[in-house]
Design a protein around this motif. Structure first.
Motif, short mmCIF file in Angstrom:
data_model
loop_
_atom_site.label_atom_id
_atom_site.label_comp_id
_atom_site.label_asym_id
_atom_site.label_seq_id
_atom_site.Cartn_x
_atom_site.Cartn_y
_atom_site.Cartn_z
N TYR A 201 67.48 136.47 24.75
CA TYR A 201 67.37 135.05 24.40
C TYR A 201 66.07 134.48 24.97
O TYR A 201 65.34 133.74 24.30
CB TYR A 201 68.54 134.25 24.99
N PRO A 308 64.81 128.88 26.51
CA PRO A 308 66.06 128.42 25.91
C PRO A 308 66.69 127.33 26.78
O PRO A 308 66.87 127.52 27.98
CB PRO A 308 66.94 129.68 25.91
N SER A 312 74.98 122.61 27.69
CA SER A 312 75.66 123.80 28.16
C SER A 312 77.13 123.52 28.42
O SER A 312 77.97 123.73 27.57
CB SER A 312 74.98 124.32 29.43
N PHE A 379 69.98 127.20 22.54
CA PHE A 379 70.60 128.51 22.74
C PHE A 379 70.91 129.10 21.37
O PHE A 379 71.49 128.44 20.51
CB PHE A 379 71.89 128.38 23.54
#
Length: 421
Positions: A201, A308, A312, A379
């Protein structure tokens, strides 16, 4: 390397039963039927415990019991609990799409209460609405804004004579310096499934999304593939770092917990992780340890580097919960300036909603700078077409590191998963 989906789900349910007994935090000392039940990710234990303590101080008549579980366990069991009517009243919901516990997946099942009428809903930024809303309605309260980058101990970096890398070549050179001092640059705990995604990522933020920010939308529309994109270079760079000795000796045999301990003990300079891991590194390394964080470069043009970063920690309210009034109060507290400030400070993240009273952890300076300069990307799994892609990705990375699958095979498996409805 991965149990079949039915077997995995059964094992997860059984393991969570034992896990709950060891990892349930009953702040009221009861946990009975009159208790508000909350489920959260184990990486959020410290901030959630602090939020619950503050909530109970303001609402002494409401008992709260929190159960913590690792990502795999939480995602595997939540859907089963919701369908059987045994789910907690408030629980972690992953923003957007891309895993079994994500907003779009759970909302389709009618499991989430509509939170559009809550005052916090109007404060959600336009950029975050796509991962907190479905059809214009808000179903989760975003609590933190998190990033994925290299969390490191500044003293260890100094010990090997290094500085924060700005380019891909800098990273490789830093790996050599770490090895020369008997260390690894980055601890890597790929034994823990969800950890497998974090390095690529971080690399893909630059190799893929800096060049084509619409890749995920094109993937969902069938106009792009993993195999035909810069994800191929990303996966190869992931393996190149391993071949260069940048990671733990046996990533597939190293757990998340061990990777954190390796950084705290100075065996590794850092670890590519979500910022919510900073308190755990700090706790093990000691209060005097000074931590930092940098975006992991994947090209030799420093101006291209992205990190990224996205909403969250987020929570949903059980549409069929037995403590709706208490759950509403708790959700509102999570969205309040006080609740978000406590959660972000204890979790070393940033508040998801505007908060003038928040003071950031110094370790987050790198993330804050990237955010201010518009150099963040969402993300990846939050916008992938279905949960199967992330699950396939976990397995593919483990197979890459075991040598049982090539990059081309890994990407084909992810493309096949992306085509499933």
């Amino acid at each position: 390397m991965r149990a079949s989906r039915p077997a995995a789900a059964t094992l997860a349910v059984l393991s969570l039963a034992a896990f709950t007994a060891a990892c349930s935090s009953d702040t009221a000392g009861s946990g009975g039927g009159d208790t508000l039940r909350v489920a959260a990710n184990s990486t959020d234990r410290e901030p959630m415990d602090a939020v619950v303590a503050a909530f109970r101080k303001a609402n002494p008549d409401i008992k709260v019991s929190v159960t913590y579980a690792d990502t795999d366990q939480l995602q595997s069991t939540l859907r089963t609990q919701l369908s059987s009517g045994t789910a907690p009243d408030v629980f972690t919901v992953w923003p957007g799409n891309g895993n079994p516990g994500a907003l779009q997946v759970l909302q389709k099942g009618g499991y989430l209460a509509d939170l559009s009428g809550y005052s916090f809903a109007s404060k959600i930024s336009d950029g975050d609405k796509s991962v907190t809303q479905v059809d214009g309605k808000t179903y989760i309260v975003p609590v933190t804004f998190n990033g994925i980058g290299a969390i490191y101990n500044k003293a260890t970096l100094t010990e090997i004579g290094g500085t924060e890398p700005k380019t891909w070549d800098d990273v490789l050179a830093l790996c050599t310096k770490a090895k020369d001092h008997g260390k690894v640059l980055l601890a890597l705990g790929n034994q823990t499934n969800w950890v497998t995604q974090l390095v690529d990522y971080s690399l893909a933020a630059t190799t893929v999304y800096a060049q084509n920010p619409d890749f995920d939308a094109e993937l969902s529309a069938g106009k792009a593939t993993f195999a035909g994109s810069a994800w191929k270079q990303t996966m190869q760079k992931y393996l190149d770092l391993d071949k260069a000795g940048c990671f733990s000796k046996n990533p597939n045999g190293t757990s998340y917990e061990t990777s954190i301990s390796d950084v705290a003990q100075g065996k590794a300079v850092g670890v590519v992780q979500v910022t919510t891991s900073i308190p755990q590194v700090q706790k093990e390394a000691g209060a005097d340890a000074e931590l930092g964080m940098f975006a992991l470069p994947s090209t030799n043009n420093a101006d291209e580097t992205r990190i990224p970063a996205a909403v969250s920690a987020a929570y949903g309210l059980n549409a069929a919960g037995k403590h709706a009034a208490e759950g509403k109060k708790f959700v509102e507290f999570l969205a309040s300036s006080e609740g978000q400030k406590i959660y972000a400070e204890k979790g070393s993240t940033l508040p998801a909603l505007p908060n003038d009273s928040f003071k950031a952890d110094p370790a987050l300076t790198g993330l804050i700078d990237m955010q201010k300069n518009g150099r963040t990307v969402p993300f990846m799994d939050q916008r992938w077409p279905n949960p199967e892609v992330q699950a396939t990705h976990f397995t593919a990375v483990q197979k890459l590191f075991s040598g049982s699958e090539s990059v081309d095979e890994a990407l084909k498996s992810m493309d096949d998963a992306a085509k499933k409805s």
